[in-house]
Each structure stands twice: as structure tokens, then as C-alpha cells.
Scaffold this motif. Structure first.
Motif, mmCIF file in Angstrom:
data_model
loop_
_atom_site.group_PDB
_atom_site.id
_atom_site.type_symbol
_atom_site.label_atom_id
_atom_site.label_comp_id
_atom_site.label_asym_id
_atom_site.label_seq_id
_atom_site.Cartn_x
_atom_site.Cartn_y
_atom_site.Cartn_z
ATOM 1 N N VAL A 172 13.206 -17.656 21.357
ATOM 2 C CA VAL A 172 13.422 -16.245 21.663
ATOM 3 C C VAL A 172 12.164 -15.397 21.550
ATOM 4 O O VAL A 172 11.875 -14.566 22.429
ATOM 5 C CB VAL A 172 14.526 -15.670 20.743
ATOM 6 N N LEU A 173 11.425 -15.560 20.472
ATOM 7 C CA LEU A 173 10.382 -14.582 20.164
ATOM 8 C C LEU A 173 9.245 -14.547 21.187
ATOM 9 O O LEU A 173 8.870 -13.458 21.646
ATOM 10 C CB LEU A 173 9.855 -14.814 18.747
ATOM 11 N N PRO A 174 8.673 -15.679 21.606
ATOM 12 C CA PRO A 174 7.628 -15.586 22.637
ATOM 13 C C PRO A 174 8.153 -15.024 23.957
ATOM 14 O O PRO A 174 7.451 -14.282 24.651
ATOM 15 C CB PRO A 174 7.161 -17.041 22.794
ATOM 16 N N ALA A 175 9.402 -15.388 24.295
ATOM 17 C CA ALA A 175 9.992 -14.878 25.532
ATOM 18 C C ALA A 175 10.188 -13.371 25.460
ATOM 19 O O ALA A 175 9.887 -12.632 26.409
ATOM 20 C CB ALA A 175 11.324 -15.573 25.791
ATOM 21 N N LEU A 176 10.681 -12.904 24.337
ATOM 22 C CA LEU A 176 10.878 -11.464 24.152
ATOM 23 C C LEU A 176 9.556 -10.715 24.250
ATOM 24 O O LEU A 176 9.456 -9.674 24.911
ATOM 25 C CB LEU A 176 11.536 -11.216 22.801
ATOM 26 N N GLN A 177 8.533 -11.252 23.606
ATOM 27 C CA GLN A 177 7.219 -10.611 23.659
ATOM 28 C C GLN A 177 6.687 -10.551 25.081
ATOM 29 O O GLN A 177 6.136 -9.531 25.512
ATOM 30 C CB GLN A 177 6.242 -11.354 22.757
ATOM 31 N N ALA A 178 6.877 -11.629 25.835
ATOM 32 C CA ALA A 178 6.390 -11.663 27.223
ATOM 33 C C ALA A 178 7.117 -10.637 28.083
ATOM 34 O O ALA A 178 6.501 -9.934 28.890
ATOM 35 C CB ALA A 178 6.572 -13.063 27.799
ATOM 36 N N VAL A 179 8.429 -10.528 27.914
ATOM 37 C CA VAL A 179 9.206 -9.562 28.711
ATOM 38 C C VAL A 179 8.839 -8.144 28.317
ATOM 39 O O VAL A 179 8.688 -7.260 29.175
ATOM 40 C CB VAL A 179 10.714 -9.823 28.552
ATOM 41 N N ARG A 180 8.680 -7.883 27.019
ATOM 42 C CA ARG A 180 8.312 -6.535 26.585
ATOM 43 C C ARG A 180 6.951 -6.134 27.155
ATOM 44 O O ARG A 180 6.767 -4.993 27.619
ATOM 45 C CB ARG A 180 8.290 -6.477 25.050
ATOM 46 N N ALA A 190 10.550 -6.272 15.684
ATOM 47 C CA ALA A 190 9.114 -6.051 15.499
ATOM 48 C C ALA A 190 8.341 -6.313 16.789
ATOM 49 O O ALA A 190 7.298 -5.691 17.037
ATOM 50 C CB ALA A 190 8.586 -6.942 14.383
ATOM 51 N N LEU A 191 8.879 -7.204 17.635
ATOM 52 C CA LEU A 191 8.220 -7.533 18.905
ATOM 53 C C LEU A 191 8.703 -6.667 20.065
ATOM 54 O O LEU A 191 8.245 -6.844 21.194
ATOM 55 C CB LEU A 191 8.440 -9.013 19.233
ATOM 56 N N GLY A 192 9.650 -5.760 19.795
ATOM 57 C CA GLY A 192 10.046 -4.828 20.845
ATOM 58 C C GLY A 192 11.500 -4.810 21.240
ATOM 59 O O GLY A 192 11.878 -4.097 22.178
ATOM 60 N N ALA A 193 12.373 -5.566 20.569
ATOM 61 C CA ALA A 193 13.802 -5.502 20.894
ATOM 62 C C ALA A 193 14.352 -4.125 20.540
ATOM 63 O O ALA A 193 13.996 -3.544 19.511
ATOM 64 C CB ALA A 193 14.576 -6.586 20.151
ATOM 65 N N ASP A 194 15.250 -3.627 21.382
ATOM 66 C CA ASP A 194 15.844 -2.306 21.189
ATOM 67 C C ASP A 194 17.247 -2.358 20.602
ATOM 68 O O ASP A 194 17.713 -1.376 20.010
ATOM 69 C CB ASP A 194 15.942 -1.578 22.541
ATOM 70 N N ILE A 195 17.958 -3.467 20.827
ATOM 71 C CA ILE A 195 19.382 -3.568 20.496
ATOM 72 C C ILE A 195 19.638 -4.927 19.861
ATOM 73 O O ILE A 195 19.073 -5.940 20.295
ATOM 74 C CB ILE A 195 20.248 -3.418 21.766
ATOM 75 N N LEU A 255 18.273 -5.941 29.320
ATOM 76 C CA LEU A 255 18.139 -7.391 29.417
ATOM 77 C C LEU A 255 18.482 -7.981 28.054
ATOM 78 O O LEU A 255 17.943 -7.543 27.030
ATOM 79 C CB LEU A 255 16.720 -7.785 29.821
ATOM 80 N N ASP A 256 19.366 -8.969 28.034
ATOM 81 C CA ASP A 256 19.855 -9.569 26.792
ATOM 82 C C ASP A 256 19.310 -10.990 26.679
ATOM 83 O O ASP A 256 19.676 -11.868 27.471
ATOM 84 C CB ASP A 256 21.387 -9.573 26.795
ATOM 85 N N LEU A 257 18.440 -11.232 25.698
ATOM 86 C CA LEU A 257 17.807 -12.532 25.524
ATOM 87 C C LEU A 257 18.421 -13.262 24.338
ATOM 88 O O LEU A 257 18.540 -12.695 23.245
ATOM 89 C CB LEU A 257 16.298 -12.383 25.288
ATOM 90 N N GLY A 258 18.805 -14.518 24.568
ATOM 91 C CA GLY A 258 19.409 -15.296 23.499
ATOM 92 C C GLY A 258 18.933 -16.728 23.491
ATOM 93 O O GLY A 258 18.723 -17.328 24.548
ATOM 94 N N GLY A 259 18.777 -17.292 22.288
ATOM 95 C CA GLY A 259 18.303 -18.656 22.158
ATOM 96 C C GLY A 259 19.267 -19.577 21.455
ATOM 97 O O GLY A 259 18.887 -20.674 21.019
#
Length: 295
Positions: free
Chosen positions: A93-101, A124-129, A70-74
Motif C-alpha cells: 500500500v504505502l509506495p503505491a499511495l505515495q506514488a498516487v499522491r 503521513a504519506l497523504g491519505a485523506d480518509i 480513490l480507495d487503495l487497499g492491500g
């Protein structure tokens, strides 16, 4: 253009991406990256998502349909897109990424950013790529950050910025040769920064006309000589809908056709708005024209 794999491979011809937390993403068979745009102005309205509950529903639908990433962009990078301050990009981006992780701990998550500050907090919040449209040209700290964080990096070809790229579609020499030179230079910089795993993105629609996009699509095998897996992002873009006299909303059928061509020419990751259709396309292409499985 005469190239050899030995001359132009800057990284090993690896078909896996080693992600944080000891996980490995297998690209020996093509995979799908689902787009989650956390923006109010991305070119395809159907890709925009704002509320957290809607985001999680869409993420779940994509994962159930077979998305590997899943690719998240703001920050919208459509031609002429409005500049977004870094603080606003982080807010999106950051709250959304944290929620998805938290909701999908096993999913591979990519953050679409060209900023080192956003990348650092996202990992730091869990992105892999890290998916960087600029190849490190819009933030001089990003390549060193990618090396320090130890995450796979998507290296895309771009000239100018999202605001100016439409003015940079003239290539004085051969289009693909110029791209190969660009990639070799940026790969050397990535290697110097300590980045190990890299995906190449030709940057369809970024400083390229629809006509140049189709030339590039035909010539994707030439980019494979760099020895890296290819990510192709053509979903509902102008090279699909403009020749057909359509809009992005009506470009799904054309997108499927272009995805088929991309797979036959070596794409390993399809970055898409419509996951189920892309997964089905991969299945049918592999059934009819088996994609070689790399060791």
C-alpha cells in the motif's frame, strides 16, 4: 422499528468531509469512490493492479472519468481471503499511495485498512480518509488512531472477520435493527476517540447473504436516521452476479441497476470498479429523481 433522528444521531448530519490540508469533500451530491486493489487475490480480477505505471494510468482514468475519491487497499477482504501480514500490507500500500499522491496532489485518497499501523503511515504519506471494514473491532488501536490523525472515517458493519464472516449471516432479530444497534455502539466509541467526520457503510456482502443484501438495499432509508452519509459498495459483488448466474466479470449491467436503487434510497458515495458508468448513473438518477441537497 421506530427510530427518530434526534434519538439516534450521534454526529451532526453533515454532508461534507473535512480532510487533511484544509480540504473539504462535498457530499451534498453523490460522489464516486474508485477501487484500486493492490492485491493478487481480490475477488474481481479486473480490479487488481500491481505495477506502478499501471496503477497511475488507472488512477488517472478514474479521476478523469469523475471519481472524487480513490480507495487503495492491500488486503483482500473477499469471503475466505487469506490473512496478510501487516508488513506485507504496508509493502503493497504505502509506495503505491505515495506514488498516487505525488502524481495527483488534488485527489482525495482513501486507504482501505483495519490496522492502526498501516493507517498511521498512510496518512503521513497523504491519505485523506480511513476506510475500515471492521469498525475498529480487528485492531483496538484504530479508533484512537483515527481520532489522533483527524481524518474522516468509513464505519462499516461486519461480523467476524473476512475469514469467518460467511458463518455469521444469521440474525436472530431484525437485520437492520441489529445493524443500527451495532452502529450506535461504534459511533459512541468513535466519538469518545475524537473522530468527527464519519461515513456509514452497510457492508454489503460482509456477513450477509445476497437475499439479505437486497433487504438492506430496500431499507437504506432507515440507516439514514443515524444522520450520516451512506457509502454503498456493491460493485460486481455476489449479490449482483449470483442471482443472474454470472461471474464478477459479467456483472457490470447488474451493478448499474443496483447502484440506481442505492442512489434512490439515499447513497451519497458509490464505491466502484467502473467509475465512468457510476458517474453516468448518478447523472441520470439526479436528472430524473433529483437527490435533495442538504444544507
Amino acid at each position: 422499528m421506530t427510530l427518530t433522528a434526534a434519538q439516534d444521531t450521534c454526529f451532526s448530519a453533515r454532508q461534507t468531509l473535512r480532510c487533511p490540508r484544509g480540504r473539504v469533500l462535498d457530499l451534498r451530491r453523490p460522489q464516486v469512490m474508485g477501487i484500486l486493489n493492490l492485491t493478487p487475490d481480490s475477488f474481481y480480477q479486473g480490479s487488481r493492479v500491481q505495477a506502478t505505471d499501471e496503477l497511475l494510468r488507472r488512477a488517472e482514468t478514474m479521476l478523469q472519468a469523475g471519481a472524487a475519491i480513490l480507495d487503495l487497499g492491500g488486503y483482500s477482504t473477499r469471503p475466505g481471503a487469506t490473512e496478510v501480514p501487516e508488513d506485507e500490507e504496508k509493502r503493497r500500500v504505502l509506495p503505491a499511495l505515495q506514488a498516487v499522491r505525488e502524481a495527483f496532489p488534488e485527489a482525495f485518497l482513501s486507504v482501505d485498512t483495519f490496522r492502526a499501523g498501516v493507517a498511521t503511515e498512510a496518512v503521513a504519506l497523504g491519505a485523506d480518509i480511513l476506510n475500515d471494514i471492521s469498525a475498529g473491532t480487528l485492531d483496538e488501536e484504530l479508533l484512537a488512531t483515527a481520532g489522533r490523525l483527524g481524518v474522516p472515517y468509513v464505519l462499516m458493519h461486519l461480523r467476524g472477520t473476512p475469514q469467518t464472516m460467511a458463518q455469521h449471516t444469521h440474525y436472530a432479530h431484525d437485520l437492520v435493527l441489529e445493524m443500527v444497534r451495532f452502529f450506535r455502539s461504534r459511533l459512541a466509541a468513535l466519538r469518545a476517540a475524537g473522530v468527527v467526520d464519519v461515513l456509514l457503510d452497510p457492508g454489503f456482502g460482509f456477513a450477509k447473504t445476497p437475499q439479505q443484501g437486497y433487504e438492506l438495499l430496500r431499507r437504506l432509508p432507515e440507516l439514514q436516521l443515524l444522520g450520516l452519509p451512506l457509502l454503498v459498495g456493491v460493485s460486481r459483488k455476489s449479490m449482483v452476479y449470483k442471482p443472474l448466474g454470472l461471474t464478477p466479470d459479467a456483472a457490470l449491467t447488474g451493478t448499474i441497476a443496483v447502484h440506481t436503487m442505492a442512489l434512490l434510497n439515499g447513497a451519497r458515495v458509490l464505491r466502484v470498479h467502473d467509475v465512468a458508468e457510476a458517474v453516468q448513473t448518478i447523472q441520470l438518477v439526479r436528472n430524473s429523481y433529483p437527490v435533495p441537497v442538504s444544507p
